[in-house]
Design an enzyme around this catalytic site. Structure first.
Site, PDB file in Angstrom:
ATOM      1  N   ASP A   1       0.864  -1.164   0.000  1.00 55.87           N
ATOM      2  CA  ASP A   1       0.000   0.000   0.000  1.00 55.87           C
ATOM      3  C   ASP A   1       0.907   1.221   0.000  1.00 55.87           C
ATOM      4  OD1 ASP A   1      -2.186   1.669   0.092  1.00 55.87           O
ATOM      5  OD2 ASP A   1      -3.153   0.635   1.753  1.00 55.87           O
ATOM      6  N   TRP A   2       0.357   2.340  -0.449  1.00 54.49           N
ATOM      7  CA  TRP A   2       1.162   3.542  -0.684  1.00 54.49           C
ATOM      8  C   TRP A   2       1.724   4.061   0.651  1.00 54.49           C
ATOM      9  CZ3 TRP A   2      -0.325   1.122  -4.488  1.00 54.49           C
ATOM     10  CH2 TRP A   2      -0.205   1.543  -5.804  1.00 54.49           C
TER      11      TRP A   2
END
Length: 786
Positions: free
Chosen positions: A273-274
């Site tokens: 995930d970012w």
């Protein structure tokens, strides 16, 4: 009648060690992919990777700035134009001239496999048309452990079986369009609060929440739908922000190497995930294959991957073989989905990334504002209606029969007044936009609307056709003030009250009632109008303290229906579509009934100086949603799977049959699992058959459901009273009957044995219950698996 069916205990090759409740045991090395199911593409990927320099391999696994939400830079000398990754699960989030589809929650409420597939197909077509190789969805984590979860609406249902089916069909549709699906968020990501680390008052790093989950629970609940997705051939899986049993989700070797890549046989790549990456070599060895967005703190010169990958291989702390495996995992789905010939990235996309211009030469851009909506509005309208659940219908007040007067009330009924993009500051706004219909919630799972058909707009359109007088007040404050309804003359024949519940990434809900003084709004209107119909648009489930009000004659849970919101609703209100949606969750009587799994948050935690203070112990185990309420025999307002129709249905003739694969011992166990795990888990051992009849006067669709009651297993914690293990959506004309078949696989009949470390079919009697909801059981039987 009880059936005795021959079987043996299912004991598969043990692939993982026992997991403690509060720890994540190490599992190394990260398994190599062999491209099972993607053999031709794997050969192409091997050839491609063999021609890369070490620096190019590092580039391939490291995100970079670019026109999309996530980007992998081009390797022009080999004809590779890079990868474009875009949000999200219901729309190309920031794109222009793209559709906003119904949310995952709405899709689950349809209980319709075909619509799930077509939604994925059309989503994939739109992503492809915009030049996006990877669609960041669908969502199965959060599963919905807590009713307060801010992102529950992005996923499908707190039931793992229903969620697994929805995810599988979404993935198959998306990838049929030539776009990689990215199943997320893996694993145990069940709250927004403290999902990322933060700094204390004394500038001490306070680590993210740790989801502490026992071995059986993680297998039977949270891993279950990921198994469906891996079996469907999902290209990528996004690891989550939270920690799992003390170790961050994107560097947890037990969950990534052990469960995902070994036990489930996942052949694709794991992407962070970012900002979810917290290490380089350690994360890579633990199973992370791609780092997004790449830079740390938006500094292009700083990355956990990038140059650190090259340096680590050169100094011997990271094996070249592991880097090659990362690259092959990334490139195999690319070749499998034939993305070598792919549309260019929409030229409008650079506006989405402020740091794009320095890297412009890495990406091929096409025309701007490409319209990819096609005829998808028809499906959006159909699915919006299919995911609307009729919860109450006193004296068959619905469908409406051209009433002379209608009143429309509530701040959810009208058009938007603050713009058509539900993001930005609303990440931190507990109640979102005050005025305007809620077709979708906020955060990275939202979409940029190209238009919205509001309920009031659609009702007005129908009113013209019927000659109906429409009066409305959309200000909740005015509605609940003394005399606030005095301007409505005459008293309408029917009053429609529209309520909404905001939810968004980054924040968890603090109440399960609808927002903006919803109870006061219903009370005021119902006091004035004795024929009040309440419609909710919600980013999750709602308790309904007004449900038993005798003047509330009908209730519709319309969820988040997307851009055709008003049209979908009017189709239901006036009977153009017979409601067939079923609840994908339980509506309890009181908000306190959901206290079995609350969001972990307290003043002490917020003010802590202890780096590891944030711990969430999943002590409820398997008992979430209807499993909890059934186990404790607790009354509810509307049970899981419930939903009314404008007709009625009955069920008869349940029978159970053993299939040709019923002799379990005849199927050999493989040395290693294929995608989805040991293939014999998916073999159909028995079929349950029932006959469903439309006993009413109009054509309608319904969802016959199958629940199994496994015996309590000693010394492993509570086993749910009933678990969903089959459903089908069928349309029947008045008086028509149809035979419905539910296949039961080994996995359906098994529990996860912590001691054996495998799926085991229990001894003892298994209850077989078929009906139209978790508490509307019409046919029952038992079988004893010996």
């Amino acid at each position: 009648m009880a059936l005795i069916i021959r079987a043996t205990v299912l004991i598969l090759t043990s692939l993982a060690c026992a997991q403690d409740y509060d720890s994540s045991p190490p599992v190394y090395p990260s398994p190599l992919t062999s491209g099972i199911g993607w053999e031709t593409a794997f050969t192409q990927a091997e050839a491609f990777v063999s021609n890369l320099t070490l620096e190019e391999k590092a580039q391939l696994v490291t995100g970079t700035s670019g026109p999309c939400v996530g980007n992998i830079g081009a390797i022009s000398r080999l004809g590779f134009n890079g990868l474009c990754l875009q949000d999200g699960p219901l729309a190309i989030r920031q794109a222009t001239y793209a559709s906003v589809f119904p949310a995952g929650l709405t899709t689950a409420a349809s209980w319709d496999r075909e619509l799930m597939y077509v939604r994925g197909l059309y989503l994939g077509a739109e992503f492809r048309g915009k030049g996006s190789h990877v669609a960041l969805g669908p969502v199965v984590g959060p599963l919905g452990r807590s009713a307060y979860g801010g992102r529950n609406w992005e996923g499908f249902s707190p039931d793992p079986y229903l969620t697994g089916v929805a995810a599988e069909h979404t993935i198959l549709g998306t990838q049929q369009s030539g776009v990689q699906a990215c199943l997320k968020h893996y694993i145990g990501y069940e709250q927004e609060t403290q999902r990322n680390p933060g700094l204390s008052v004394d500038n001490i790093t306070i680590e993210a929440i740790s989801s502490n989950i026992d071995d059986r629970t993680i297998h039977e609940l949270y891993l279950w739908p990921f198994a469906n997705g891996v079996r469907a051939g999902v290209a990528s899986i996004m690891c989550s922000y939270n920690r799992v049993n003390g170790s961050y989700g994107c560097q947890n070797s037990k969950t990534l190497n052990g469960l995902l890549k070994t036990e489930l046989g996942f052949q694709g790549y794991v992407v962070s995930d970012w900002g979810g990456t917290h290490a380089g070599v350690d994360a890579i060895n633990s199973g992370l294959d791609m780092d997004m967005p790449g830079p740390i703190d938006r500094s292009q010169n700083s990355s956990f991957f990038g140059g650190n990958v090259t340096e680590a291989v050169n100094n011997g702390t990271l094996s070249a073989e592991r880097v090659d495996d990362m690259a092959r995992r990334i490139m195999t789905p690319y070749f499998y989905l034939q993305q070598t010939n792919f549309p260019p990235i929409d030229g409008e996309e650079p506006t989405l990334n402020d740091e794009f211009p320095p890297y412009e030469d890495q990406f091929i851009l096409g025309p701007s504002n490409v319209d990819v909506r096609d005829h998808h509005a028809q499906l959006i309208r159909q699915l919006g209606a299919a995911g609307t659940v009729l919860l109450k219908n006193t004296n068959n007040i619905l469908p409406l029969q051209a009433p002379k007067t209608i009143g429309v009330f509530g701040n959810d009924a009208g058009d938007l007044v603050d713009g058509e993009y539900f993001s930005g500051s609303t990440f931190q706004n507990q109640f979102g936009f005050e005025y305007g219909n809620l077709p979708v919630a906020g955060g990275s799972g939202t979409g940029r609307l190209s238009y919205l058909v509001s309920p009031l707009e659609a009702i007005k359109g129908r009113a013209v056709q019927d000659g109906t007088l429409v009066q409305y007040i959309l200000n909740n404050t005015l509605i609940t003030s003394p005399g606030g309804l005095g301007g409505i003359v005459p008293v309408p024949e029917v009053c429609l009250v529209f309520l909404k519940t905001w939810a968004s990434e980054g924040i968890d809900r603090v109440s399960l009632e609808a927002d903006w003084n919803s109870t006061g709004v219903v009370h005021s209107v119902a006091t004035y109008c004795n024929n009040t119909v309440v419609i909710t648009n919600s980013g999750g489930l709602n308790v309904m303290p007004w449900a038993e009000n005798p003047n509330v004659t009908a209730i519709l849970a319309a969820h988040l229906p997307g851009q055709e919101s008003g049209n979908s609703l009017v189709d239901i209100l006036y009977g153009a579509v017979n409601p067939s949606g079923k609840l994908p969750y339980t509506v309890a009587l009181n908000e306190s009934d959901y206290n079995y799994a609350l969001i972990t948050n307290s003043t002490e935690l917020v003010e802590t100086e202890n780096p590891n203070a944030w711990q969430s112990n999943f002590t409820e185990g398997l008992l979430i949603d209807y499993r909890h309420f059934d186990y404790y025999n607790q009354s509810v307002a509307f049970e899981f799977g419930f939903g009314l129709s404008y007709t009625t249905f009955n069920m008869s003739g349940l029978s159970v049959a053993e299939t040709v694969f019923g002799n379990i011992s005849s199927l050999p166990d493989p040395v290693l699992p294929v995608p989805g795990g040991n293939p014999s888990l998916w073999g159909v051992l028995y079929t349950v058959n029932v006959t469903v009849t439309n006993t009413g006067n109009v054509t309608g669709a319904t969802v016959p459901q199958l629940y199994l009651s496994l015996p309590q297993i000693p010394d492993v914690g509570p086993t749910p009273v009933n678990v969903l293990r089959g459903f089908d959506k069928i349309t029947l004309q008045a008086g028509e009957s149809r035979w419905v078949l539910f296949p039961l696989t080994r996995r359906d009949l098994s529990y996860w044995s912590v001691s054996i470390q495998n799926w085991v079919i229990p001894s003892g009697s298994i209850g077989i219950n078929a009906g139209f909801s978790s508490r509307d059981i019409r046919q029952s039987s038992q079988m004893t698996v010996v």
